[in-house]
Design a protein around this motif. Structure first.
Motif, PDB file in Angstrom:
ATOM      1  N   UNK A 148     -14.019 -54.153 -55.369  1.00 41.04           N
ATOM      2  CA  UNK A 148     -14.007 -53.658 -56.748  1.00 41.04           C
ATOM      3  C   UNK A 148     -12.724 -54.074 -57.461  1.00 41.04           C
ATOM      4  N   UNK A 149     -11.582 -53.910 -56.800  1.00 46.38           N
ATOM      5  CA  UNK A 149     -10.311 -54.313 -57.404  1.00 46.38           C
ATOM      6  C   UNK A 149     -10.081 -55.813 -57.305  1.00 46.38           C
ATOM      7  N   UNK A 150     -10.598 -56.436 -56.269  1.00 43.03           N
ATOM      8  CA  UNK A 150     -10.477 -57.897 -56.150  1.00 43.03           C
ATOM      9  C   UNK A 150     -11.183 -58.578 -57.319  1.00 43.03           C
ATOM     10  N   UNK A 151     -12.388 -58.127 -57.602  1.00 42.22           N
ATOM     11  CA  UNK A 151     -13.206 -58.755 -58.643  1.00 42.22           C
ATOM     12  C   UNK A 151     -12.707 -58.399 -60.035  1.00 42.22           C
ATOM     13  N   UNK A 152     -12.432 -57.131 -60.280  1.00 36.49           N
ATOM     14  CA  UNK A 152     -12.198 -56.664 -61.654  1.00 36.49           C
ATOM     15  C   UNK A 152     -11.059 -55.652 -61.711  1.00 36.49           C
ATOM     16  N   UNK A 153      -9.957 -55.947 -61.051  1.00 36.17           N
ATOM     17  CA  UNK A 153      -8.846 -55.012 -60.975  1.00 36.17           C
ATOM     18  C   UNK A 153      -8.301 -54.598 -62.327  1.00 36.17           C
ATOM     19  N   UNK A 154      -8.189 -55.546 -63.241  1.00 41.92           N
ATOM     20  CA  UNK A 154      -7.622 -55.237 -64.557  1.00 41.92           C
ATOM     21  C   UNK A 154      -8.493 -54.239 -65.314  1.00 41.92           C
ATOM     22  N   UNK A 184      -9.832 -60.764 -45.389  1.00 38.32           N
ATOM     23  CA  UNK A 184      -9.636 -59.337 -45.632  1.00 38.32           C
ATOM     24  C   UNK A 184      -8.188 -59.052 -46.028  1.00 38.32           C
ATOM     25  N   UNK A 185      -7.246 -59.707 -45.378  1.00 35.98           N
ATOM     26  CA  UNK A 185      -5.842 -59.473 -45.707  1.00 35.98           C
ATOM     27  C   UNK A 185      -5.510 -60.061 -47.075  1.00 35.98           C
ATOM     28  N   UNK A 186      -6.131 -61.182 -47.408  1.00 39.69           N
ATOM     29  CA  UNK A 186      -5.946 -61.739 -48.750  1.00 39.69           C
ATOM     30  C   UNK A 186      -6.478 -60.798 -49.816  1.00 39.69           C
ATOM     31  N   UNK A 187      -7.654 -60.217 -49.558  1.00 32.34           N
ATOM     32  CA  UNK A 187      -8.226 -59.254 -50.501  1.00 32.34           C
ATOM     33  C   UNK A 187      -7.351 -58.004 -50.595  1.00 32.34           C
ATOM     34  N   UNK A 188      -6.777 -57.593 -49.472  1.00 32.54           N
ATOM     35  CA  UNK A 188      -5.897 -56.419 -49.493  1.00 32.54           C
ATOM     36  C   UNK A 188      -4.650 -56.688 -50.333  1.00 32.54           C
ATOM     37  N   UNK A 223      -3.291 -51.702 -57.325  1.00 33.09           N
ATOM     38  CA  UNK A 223      -3.014 -50.298 -57.006  1.00 33.09           C
ATOM     39  C   UNK A 223      -1.565 -49.918 -57.295  1.00 33.09           C
ATOM     40  N   UNK A 224      -0.641 -50.843 -57.019  1.00 29.20           N
ATOM     41  CA  UNK A 224       0.782 -50.503 -57.074  1.00 29.20           C
ATOM     42  C   UNK A 224       1.551 -51.325 -58.108  1.00 29.20           C
TER      43      UNK A 224
END
Length: 382
Positions: free
Chosen positions: A126-132, A216-220, A227-228
């Motif tokens: 959700x944040x990877x795709x559309x975080x803004x 997965x780590x790239x997405x994180x 988030x931060x």
């Protein structure tokens, strides 16, 4: 007072562990909504055990079977992704656990935020795709997003009491997965069965493959950016094979905070649901003498190209992370069916990054179209 929760993706790894947390704390939580993509048998069992007001099966073809199985229960039954996006807006819900896999979690998360529901975020895509868009909506609606990923929960816990202090850098730890230390010659011939053997964590198939490929780590990293409120230069990835130190925050004065514990997803799940309170648990406790050596090493972005691709997408922004996510979902699904090689997955993702139309300031509609375009392109390359 008991907290009313909706669990999106209740039959998956995070969903089932969330229900374990609920079961262990019956006075703390009431389950109002359960949803699943396809696993109707488990959804029926969960519904009969936890008695939610509503259950939704995303696969519309299974509505009749689900409705028939629950006809003697006081439970409303719906089907389809639009129904999931609607039920999260129910007035009684306090917090929505978004544990759906992949891009499918985006629309329900948006609708939950618009309905002013706090989010326990397990769906990093959700944040990877559309975080803004997500962060803007959360701010506008006064919604808190509590991270469920162990790494982001660790950072969140390290920042408790530190919100006025600037972050110099964060370190996301990675176990290295089942192929840590392996070169491209070895990786050329690995099977999905081998990739699903994660050394430390018990997760769903898709995220386990993403962990093996380092996507997965790239997405994180992208998730942490939103988030931060971080820049890519403030995010580093280090391999920590024991998975005891879940992440580290370094502050401007050079001091560092780390959050540690045995690898158990129920801990970050429970913390997200109960913050700022910590509930007593009977989970196994960490013993330093069982882990006399905690080791750290550089992430291998030479043999695991996905990590670099994700950072490139994060730095360029726009719809590029959406492109990476869409292509990745296609190739991981193909890899799980043994239709594409392990290293070929990264090549297809990289080609999609170059060949899918770039949009610097995408709208939600742009993300929907980008997702479709990148998936179609990735499928054509299999």
């Amino acid at each position: 007072m008991s907290k009313h929760i909706a669990i999106l993706g209740s039959t998956g790894s995070i969903g089932t562990q969330t229900l374990e947390v609920v079961e262990a704390n019956p006075d703390e939580f009431i389950v109002d909504v359960l949803t699943a993509n396809n696993n109707i048998e488990l959804l029926i069992q969960q519904a009969k055990k936890f008695h939610p007001d509503v259950v939704v099966i995303a696969c519309e073809e299974k509505y009749t079977e689900l409705s028939e199985a629950l006809k003697n229960e006081p439970i409303k039954v719906y089907a389809g992704i639009d129904a999931i996006a609607q039920v999260v807006q129910m007035s009684a819900i306090d917090i929505v656990v978004t544990a759906m896999v992949g891009y499918s979690g985006l629309l329900p998360t948006i609708k939950a935020i618009e309905a002013k529901k706090n989010i326990a975020l397990a769906n990093k895509e959700t944040l990877v795709v559309a975080g803004e868009i997500i962060q803007k909506l959360a701010l506008e609606n006064g919604v808190n997003i509590y991270p469920v990923d162990s790494e982001h929960s660790a950072i969140f816990q390290c920042l408790s009491g530190e919100f006025d202090n600037s972050i110099e850098k964060i370190y996301l730890t990675a176990s290295g997965g089942p192929f840590r230390g392996k070169d491209k010659k070895f990786l050329e011939n690995v099977s999905s069965k081998q990739a699903l053997q994660h050394p430390n964590w018990d997760m769903g198939a898709k995220i386990t493959i993403d962990s093996a490929s380092m996507m997965n780590k790239g997405f994180e990293a992208i998730e942490a950016k939103w988030l931060f409120d971080l820049k890519a230069s403030q995010i580093d990835v280090i391999v920590h094979p024991q998975s005891i130190v879940h992440s580290i925050v370094q502050f401007e004065d050079g001091s560092m905070k780390a959050q540690m514990g045995l690898p158990d997803m129920k801990l970050p799940i429970q913390f997200a649901l109960t913050y700022p309170k910590r509930l007593k648990t009977d989970f196994p406790r960490f013993n330093f003498l069982d882990y006399p050596n905690l080791s750290f090493e550089a992430a291998d972005s030479k043999n695991f190209k996905n990590l670099n691709l994700a950072f490139q997408a994060m730095e360029k922004g726009g719809n590029l992370p959406c492109i990476v996510n869409a292509a990745n979902e296609i190739v991981v699904d193909a890899f799980l069916r043994d239709e594409v090689g392990f290293l070929r997955m990264s090549d297809i993702i990289e080609d999609c990054m170059h060949k899918t139309g770039f949009i610097k300031n995408p709208t939600y509609e742009d993300y929907v179209l980008t997702d479709k375009e990148a998936r179609k392109l990735a499928l054509s390359m299999l």
